[in-house]
Design an enzyme around this catalytic site. Structure first.
Site, PDB file in Angstrom:
ATOM      1  N   TYR A 151       0.787  -1.224   0.000  1.00  0.00           N
ATOM      2  CA  TYR A 151       0.000   0.000   0.000  1.00  0.00           C
ATOM      3  C   TYR A 151       0.826   1.284   0.000  1.00  0.00           C
ATOM      4  CZ  TYR A 151      -5.025   0.634   0.602  1.00  0.00           C
ATOM      5  OH  TYR A 151      -6.345   0.834   0.397  1.00  0.00           O
ATOM      6  N   LYS A 220      -1.432 -13.959   4.784  1.00  0.00           N
ATOM      7  CA  LYS A 220      -1.336 -14.811   3.605  1.00  0.00           C
ATOM      8  C   LYS A 220       0.090 -15.382   3.580  1.00  0.00           C
ATOM      9  CE  LYS A 220      -3.197 -16.328  -0.161  1.00  0.00           C
ATOM     10  NZ  LYS A 220      -4.023 -17.501  -0.077  1.00  0.00           N
ATOM     11  N   ASP A 286      -7.667 -15.782   2.852  1.00  0.00           N
ATOM     12  CA  ASP A 286      -8.782 -16.234   1.995  1.00  0.00           C
ATOM     13  C   ASP A 286      -9.751 -17.097   2.806  1.00  0.00           C
ATOM     14  OD1 ASP A 286      -6.503 -17.794   2.066  1.00  0.00           O
ATOM     15  OD2 ASP A 286      -6.790 -18.680   0.102  1.00  0.00           O
ATOM     16  N   ASP A 310      -7.923  -3.695   4.233  1.00  0.00           N
ATOM     17  CA  ASP A 310      -8.784  -2.902   3.359  1.00  0.00           C
ATOM     18  C   ASP A 310      -9.940  -3.763   2.843  1.00  0.00           C
ATOM     19  OD1 ASP A 310      -9.459  -0.598   2.056  1.00  0.00           O
ATOM     20  OD2 ASP A 310      -8.184  -0.955   0.326  1.00  0.00           O
TER      21      ASP A 310
END
Ligand code: NAD
Length: 425
Positions: A151, A220, A286, A310
């Site tokens: 980001y 992740k 996920d 986000d």
């Protein structure tokens, strides 16, 4: 009563004067409509809770289109200086300037004040339309890392000399086995130990303070081992080294299970074993996005990196009523600096229509009042808002999904909250 700034004591506590100056940024697009309704709600709540004993002196500071029109700058230094001086501020949504040299004003404000926590509580208010059967099962607080990750915008455009140079460096000097082409764009993902640890530390401290059952590290790391995987490991390290007496980690659970011959865990078993401690667990991002629909009661405080945070905050907001009712805060828990803001954008199509939901800014103000220790005023607002929703007197976003509701303008919805606050007291 002279208006004064919020300060921090040498022990780190906020010192909030009874007549306090709070800077605000009105925002672009739907910002002014929403701000006008919200500020009336804040002032009414403070007066109702404390009479003349406490008051907020609102101080407008410029950012976004209004700043550009009046000063030629999108984010004047004076704005950052004023917020820095007064510690706490609130803002409406800001346009992302096109070709203005600033990638995002929000990101620039967060970076300038090093507001490393993006805190977003997500809970359901009875009566709010939801696409799921049990929105009441969602009661989570997201702690999204706010200063690092992909980001930060370290990017090189496809076809640029910089992208080709970085690609060559990676192939030639770092022995990276990847077929960069002339049109490969490159972005850099940065995650540091101190950045991860201060975020997870804030999440654990929040869970302890608010008696929340768990902190889930959402990552992740199965794919991005040295960034997201390291975030998870550093998160556990913070729990084990700094909060050993107050937390219970999954590693400890595994050891207990092995010792007792237990085969599997569920949330209830974990809680029983942890006996009053905050459980620290982790989940891959996920999987987490399906868990918030399937088993939302297993999650309470969420600590995660910038981009995951986000996505997760909008997905969770959708379950409990959408971004029209999703509040947020950007906080540096060390310096005390905090900027409270709605999570939605400027919705430019609806600018000056007096039609959008002001609840995001109103609930961001509730977070701000709680942060200042003005909990009585915060509770009044929550109760007034809740009653307006139960009476089905709502703005268009809720009205469209409700049977038998009454459609209100933004300003009238603010009036309705104030009316209920007065009636409920
Ligand atoms: P957006 O959040 O402005 O709007 C998307 C849609 O959400 C709107 O069309 C509307 O249907 C709905 N919506 C938004 N706010 C609502 C409210 N208060 N009540 C009811 N419905 C609401 O997203 P966008 O259109 O992608 O972005 C527009 C601009 O806002 C861009 O310039 C973007 O960069 C900026 N932005 C700013 C912030 C911020 O200031 N924090 C956040 C996101 C986007």
């Amino acid at each position: 009563m002279e208006a004064a700034s919020i300060t921090k004591t040498e022990h780190g506590a906020l010192q909030v004067p009874a007549h306090v100056i709070i800077p605000f940024i009105i925002g672009d697009g739907i910002g002014p409509d929403i701000w006008r309704a919200s500020v009336r709600v804040f002032d009414a709540a403070v007066e109702l809770a404390y009479g003349q004993a406490r008051r907020i002196a609102w101080k407008e500071v410029l950012a976004g289109e209004k700043a550009y029109r009046e000063t030629g700058e999108w984010l004047p230094q004076a704005t950052l200086d004023t917020i820095s001086k007064h510690l706490v501020a609130i803002k409406g949504p800001l346009t992302t300037p096109i070709g203005g040299g600033i990638r995002s004003l929000n990101v620039a404000i967060r970076a300038a004040l090093d507001l490393y926590v993006c805190e977003r509580p997500t809970r359901w208010f009875p009566g709010v339309p939801s696409p799921v059967k049990h929105p009441e099962y969602v009661d989570m607080v997201i702690f999204r890392e706010n200063t690092e990750d992909i980001y930060t915008g370290i990017e090189f455009a496809a076809g640029s000399a910089e992208a080709r140079k970085v690609g060559r460096f990676l192939q030639d000097e770092m022995e990276v086995d990847y077929a960069f082409t002339a049109t490969t764009a490159i972005g850099i993902k940065t995650v540091s130990e101190e950045g991860s640890k201060r975020l997870v530390r804030a999440a654990i401290e929040h869970a302890i303070r608010q008696h929340r059952p768990s902190v889930a590290l959402v990552h992740k790391g199965n794919i991005m081992k040295f960034t997201e995987g390291a975030f998870k490991n550093w998160g556990y390290e913070v729990a084990e080294t700094e909060f050993a007496d107050q937390t219970y980690t999954w590693a400890q659970w595994e050891r207990t299970k092995a010792a007792s011959g237990e085969a599997s865990a569920n949330a209830e078993q974990e809680k029983a074993v942890a006996s009053g401690k905050v459980i620290i667990k982790d989940v891959i991002a996920d999987n987490f996005l399906q868990q918030i629909l399937l088993n939302p009661r297993d999650y309470s405080v969420i600590a995660t990196l910038n981009l995951n945070g986000d996505y997760i905050s909008d997905a969770l907001a959708a379950i409990v009523g959408g971004i029209g009712i999703a509040p947020g805060a950007n906080i540096n828990y060390k310096t005390g600096h905090a900027v409270f803001e709605a999570t939605h954008g400027t919705a430019p199509r609806f600018a000056d229509t007096d039609s959008m939901n002001p609840s995001s800014v109103i609930l961001s103000g509730v977070m701000m009042l709680e942060y200042m220790g003005w909990a009585e005023a915060a509770t009044l607002i929550v109760n007034g808002l809740q009653e307006a929703i139960l009476q089905k007197t709502v703005t268009v976003d809720f009205f469209n999904q409700m049977d038998g509701g009454k459609l209100l303008k933004t300003s009238a919805f603010g009036d309705e909250i104030i009316r209920h606050m007065n009636a409920l007291i």
